[in-house]
Design a protein around this motif. Structure first.
Motif, mmCIF file in Angstrom:
data_model
loop_
_atom_site.group_PDB
_atom_site.id
_atom_site.type_symbol
_atom_site.label_atom_id
_atom_site.label_comp_id
_atom_site.label_asym_id
_atom_site.label_seq_id
_atom_site.Cartn_x
_atom_site.Cartn_y
_atom_site.Cartn_z
ATOM 1 N N CYS A 12 -0.901 -6.466 -6.384
ATOM 2 C CA CYS A 12 -0.519 -5.224 -7.070
ATOM 3 C C CYS A 12 -0.938 -3.961 -6.329
ATOM 4 O O CYS A 12 -0.511 -2.872 -6.684
ATOM 5 N N GLU A 14 -3.991 -2.673 -6.161
ATOM 6 C CA GLU A 14 -5.161 -2.023 -6.774
ATOM 7 C C GLU A 14 -6.323 -2.039 -5.791
ATOM 8 O O GLU A 14 -6.499 -2.975 -5.027
ATOM 9 N N CYS A 34 -8.759 -9.389 -10.242
ATOM 10 C CA CYS A 34 -8.118 -8.079 -10.359
ATOM 11 C C CYS A 34 -7.557 -7.878 -11.775
ATOM 12 O O CYS A 34 -7.498 -8.806 -12.576
#
Length: 49
Positions: A12, A14, A34
């Motif tokens: 993603c 992040e 995560c």
């Protein structure tokens, strides 16, 4: 030895910045997974404090 660790999720995107401890051939930060539930695909970068 204390280190600053940047963790990037490959799924993603992040980013996390944590402080951890360098143990023999491994870094212990307490980070498990995560926000997207990824627990395997990460990029770790470390920097000495």
């Amino acid at each position: 030895m204390r280190v600053k660790v940047r963790i990037y999720c490959k799924r993603c995107g992040e980013r996390f910045v944590l402080r951890g401890r360098r143990e023999t051939n491994r870094i212990e930060t307490g980070f498990k997974r995560c926000l997207c539930d990824n627990a395997d695909e990460f990029i770790f970068e470390e920097e000495a404090l």
